[in-house]
Motif scaffolding. Sequence first.
Motif, short mmCIF file in Angstrom:
data_model
loop_
_atom_site.label_atom_id
_atom_site.label_comp_id
_atom_site.label_asym_id
_atom_site.label_seq_id
_atom_site.Cartn_x
_atom_site.Cartn_y
_atom_site.Cartn_z
N CYS A 1 21.06 -8.63 -8.88
CA CYS A 1 19.85 -8.69 -8.49
C CYS A 1 19.15 -8.23 -9.76
CB CYS A 1 19.44 -8.31 -7.19
SG CYS A 1 17.81 -8.14 -6.80
N TYR A 2 18.33 -9.19 -10.34
CA TYR A 2 17.51 -8.50 -11.41
C TYR A 2 15.98 -8.44 -10.97
CZ TYR A 2 20.89 -10.38 -14.83
OH TYR A 2 22.09 -11.10 -15.21
N GLU A 3 15.38 -7.13 -11.20
CA GLU A 3 13.91 -7.21 -10.67
C GLU A 3 12.84 -7.13 -11.74
OE1 GLU A 3 13.76 -3.34 -8.20
OE2 GLU A 3 16.03 -3.33 -7.73
N TYR A 4 12.09 -7.85 -11.35
CA TYR A 4 10.93 -8.15 -12.29
C TYR A 4 9.65 -7.76 -11.60
CZ TYR A 4 13.87 -11.59 -14.92
OH TYR A 4 15.13 -11.77 -15.36
N PRO A 5 9.04 -6.85 -11.80
CA PRO A 5 7.77 -6.25 -11.10
C PRO A 5 6.64 -7.14 -11.40
CG PRO A 5 8.63 -4.46 -12.47
CD PRO A 5 9.38 -5.75 -12.74
N ILE A 6 5.98 -7.59 -10.25
CA ILE A 6 4.83 -8.44 -10.57
C ILE A 6 3.59 -7.80 -9.57
CG2 ILE A 6 6.14 -10.54 -10.90
CD1 ILE A 6 6.00 -11.14 -7.91
N ASP A 7 2.34 -8.51 -9.68
CA ASP A 7 1.33 -8.20 -9.12
C ASP A 7 1.26 -8.59 -7.78
OD1 ASP A 7 0.20 -6.39 -10.87
OD2 ASP A 7 -1.07 -7.98 -11.88
N SER A 8 1.27 -9.77 -7.47
CA SER A 8 1.27 -10.06 -6.04
C SER A 8 2.41 -10.87 -5.39
CB SER A 8 0.03 -11.25 -6.03
OG SER A 8 0.37 -12.52 -6.87
N GLY A 9 2.56 -10.72 -4.10
CA GLY A 9 3.56 -11.33 -3.37
C GLY A 9 3.69 -10.38 -2.23
N GLU A 10 5.16 -10.38 -1.74
CA GLU A 10 5.41 -9.38 -0.50
C GLU A 10 5.15 -7.76 -1.19
OE1 GLU A 10 6.87 -10.07 2.24
OE2 GLU A 10 7.49 -8.20 2.77
N PRO A 11 4.35 -7.10 -0.14
CA PRO A 11 4.00 -5.81 -0.52
C PRO A 11 5.11 -4.70 -0.48
CG PRO A 11 3.54 -6.27 1.86
CD PRO A 11 4.07 -7.52 1.35
N TYR A 12 5.60 -4.63 -1.55
CA TYR A 12 6.92 -3.64 -1.91
C TYR A 12 6.40 -2.36 -1.92
CZ TYR A 12 10.19 -7.28 -2.34
OH TYR A 12 11.23 -8.26 -1.99
N TYR A 13 5.30 -1.97 -2.85
CA TYR A 13 5.26 -0.61 -3.31
C TYR A 13 3.64 -0.22 -3.42
CZ TYR A 13 9.85 -0.54 -5.80
OH TYR A 13 11.18 -0.31 -6.13
N VAL A 14 3.35 1.04 -2.58
CA VAL A 14 2.07 1.46 -2.77
C VAL A 14 1.66 2.17 -4.31
CG1 VAL A 14 2.20 2.38 -0.56
CG2 VAL A 14 2.38 3.78 -2.31
N VAL A 15 0.73 1.56 -4.56
CA VAL A 15 0.05 2.01 -6.02
C VAL A 15 -0.44 3.25 -6.10
CG1 VAL A 15 -0.58 1.12 -8.30
CG2 VAL A 15 0.19 -0.42 -6.61
N MET A 16 0.08 4.34 -6.65
CA MET A 16 -0.45 5.82 -6.44
C MET A 16 -1.56 5.89 -7.42
SD MET A 16 2.62 7.50 -4.82
CE MET A 16 1.84 9.15 -4.37
N THR A 17 -2.63 5.33 -7.48
CA THR A 17 -3.79 5.62 -8.55
C THR A 17 -5.01 6.39 -7.62
OG1 THR A 17 -4.83 3.35 -8.13
CG2 THR A 17 -3.39 3.65 -10.00
N GLU A 18 -5.73 7.08 -8.45
CA GLU A 18 -6.77 7.79 -7.72
C GLU A 18 -7.53 6.88 -6.93
OE1 GLU A 18 -8.73 10.04 -10.82
OE2 GLU A 18 -10.12 10.95 -9.28
N GLU A 19 -7.95 5.78 -7.43
CA GLU A 19 -8.88 4.77 -6.65
C GLU A 19 -7.97 4.12 -5.34
OE1 GLU A 19 -9.46 1.21 -9.12
OE2 GLU A 19 -10.52 0.34 -7.47
N ASN A 20 -6.66 4.12 -5.38
CA ASN A 20 -6.28 3.37 -4.06
C ASN A 20 -5.98 4.75 -3.17
OD1 ASN A 20 -5.76 0.73 -4.63
ND2 ASN A 20 -4.09 1.56 -6.05
N MET A 21 -5.99 6.05 -3.67
CA MET A 21 -5.51 7.10 -2.89
C MET A 21 -7.11 7.43 -2.25
SD MET A 21 -2.50 7.74 -2.53
CE MET A 21 -2.06 6.32 -2.86
N LYS A 22 -8.09 7.36 -2.96
CA LYS A 22 -9.29 7.57 -2.38
C LYS A 22 -9.71 6.74 -1.04
CE LYS A 22 -12.16 9.64 -5.90
NZ LYS A 22 -12.70 9.15 -7.12
N LYS A 23 -9.36 5.30 -1.41
CA LYS A 23 -9.26 4.43 -0.25
C LYS A 23 -8.44 4.79 0.83
CE LYS A 23 -10.25 0.36 -3.10
NZ LYS A 23 -9.66 -1.07 -3.57
N ARG A 24 -7.22 5.01 0.41
CA ARG A 24 -6.34 5.58 1.55
C ARG A 24 -6.80 6.58 2.40
NH1 ARG A 24 -2.54 9.59 2.95
NH2 ARG A 24 -0.92 8.56 4.08
N ALA A 25 -7.50 7.59 1.80
CA ALA A 25 -8.15 8.55 2.75
C ALA A 25 -9.18 8.15 3.45
CB ALA A 25 -8.68 9.75 1.66
N LEU A 26 -10.01 7.28 3.26
CA LEU A 26 -11.07 6.48 4.08
C LEU A 26 -10.27 5.72 5.21
CD1 LEU A 26 -13.68 5.19 1.49
CD2 LEU A 26 -13.84 7.10 2.69
#
Length: 371
Positions: free
Chosen positions: A299-324
């Motif tokens: 299996c070859y893995e090609y990262p992409i932006d949209s589709g099945e939600p595989y990985y949380v993206v740990m940026t400051e902006e997402n982590m702020k929203k997560r906290a809310l």
Amino acid sequence: MKDFVLIVGSGLAGATSARIIAESGFRVFVVEKLNHIAGHAYDEFNEDGILVHTYGPHIFHTKDKSVFDFLSRFTSWNYYQHRVLSYVDGMYVPFPINRDTISQIFGIKLSIEDVDNFLDNEVKNSKFANPPINFEDAVVSQIGRRLYEKFFMNYTRKQWNRVPSELSPEIAKRIPTRSNRDGRYFSDTYQGLPLHGYTKMIEKMLDHPNISVLTNCDYFEIKPELKPIMTVYTGKLDDFFGKIHGDLEYRSLKLDFKTYRQEYYQPVSVVNYPNDYDWTRITEFKHMTGQKSDLTTVCYEYPIDSGEPYYVVMTEENMKKRALYMKEVEKIEEYGEHLFIGRLAEYKYYNMDEVVARSFQKTEEWLRRKK
Ligand code: FAD
Ligand code: UDP
């Protein structure tokens, strides 16, 4: 159905809670929007008869005996120890970085003490924020810039479509560095794969007289018709709250499965490609499942932006929203009629064992309050 607990999702979070609640005497109704159980841990035999992980390679590993013992009630194990090679400078070298990796990359012979001195020197000659404030700092502070650039920088860009300095230092904790020759990816006490697959294991977890399962059923479509005494929600956190604090971002994967008419394709289960090609890694399932066949599927893995939600993206902006969102979760859980558990529901980069441990903790706490 009267006096039942509703479980949204049949992945490891949902299945663990369902089992614990069913065994304590409650009736449990599991709804799953996909046409199969087991969530991202789902595996199946493909048309060539090879057992593959449909949502990407899954290796179970834990230090937590209670998690291992619990799952061992539903499966025996293929005691596989995960090994990964990384393709760097035209060579296949052990990853995570250990003594052999450094020897091969720099063409030098090192003792264990030499490795520590070598890495100290690499770090001393590198610039980074101390304490680390992002992923790049966290890795450079462990191995220095030269190794970071060879093994981490481009893989991370490909995987997350972000510059590594935008990502949380937390992610770096997943990958150790070793001065010895230990070539295993994980150093946990318990490692392996369920002998007959994850789907079979989860099927057994859900096989209890108090549990009913309905697949192809989206919670949000049936929500108004159901009156459970409690709901365990394991779907996406922002979906539950109608995205009131905005979208939580996920990174997805295009998984390209190929079967070859040969016994094996590569020497180990996973080969990482940090600097070459568009894929991040190639997985060959037979190495981890121990299956015998004249054919092999990779299996070859090609990262992409949209589709099945595989990985949380740990940026400051997402982590702020997560906290809310997590504040909303706290408020709603107070009433004792909802629990939010798992990788999607807590927007957390959990491994499978952590999800099971979290389900124990939250479900048992609810049962204690209820009694
Ligand atoms: P999921 O497995 O995602 O289950 C959630 C379920 O809820 C899904 O089945 C979903 O369809 C369902 N659902 C969502 N919304 C609704 C709705 N509205 N109505 C009904 N159902 C709904 N972990 C490891 O320990 N080792 C590994 O090697 C490993 N490799 C991984 C590789 C990849 C590519 C990925 C993406 C993850 C990997 N993981 C690994 C992590 C592992 O997959 C997760 O920790 C675990 O499967 C999460 O379980 P969960 O139940 O929280 O979520
Ligand atoms: N990583 C990297 N190079 C590698 C392997 C991992 O830079 O060869 C980084 C990358 O940012 C990746 C993170 O470490 O997303 C976590 O790696 P892990 O193998 O745990 O990823 P997963 O199995 O969850 O996809």
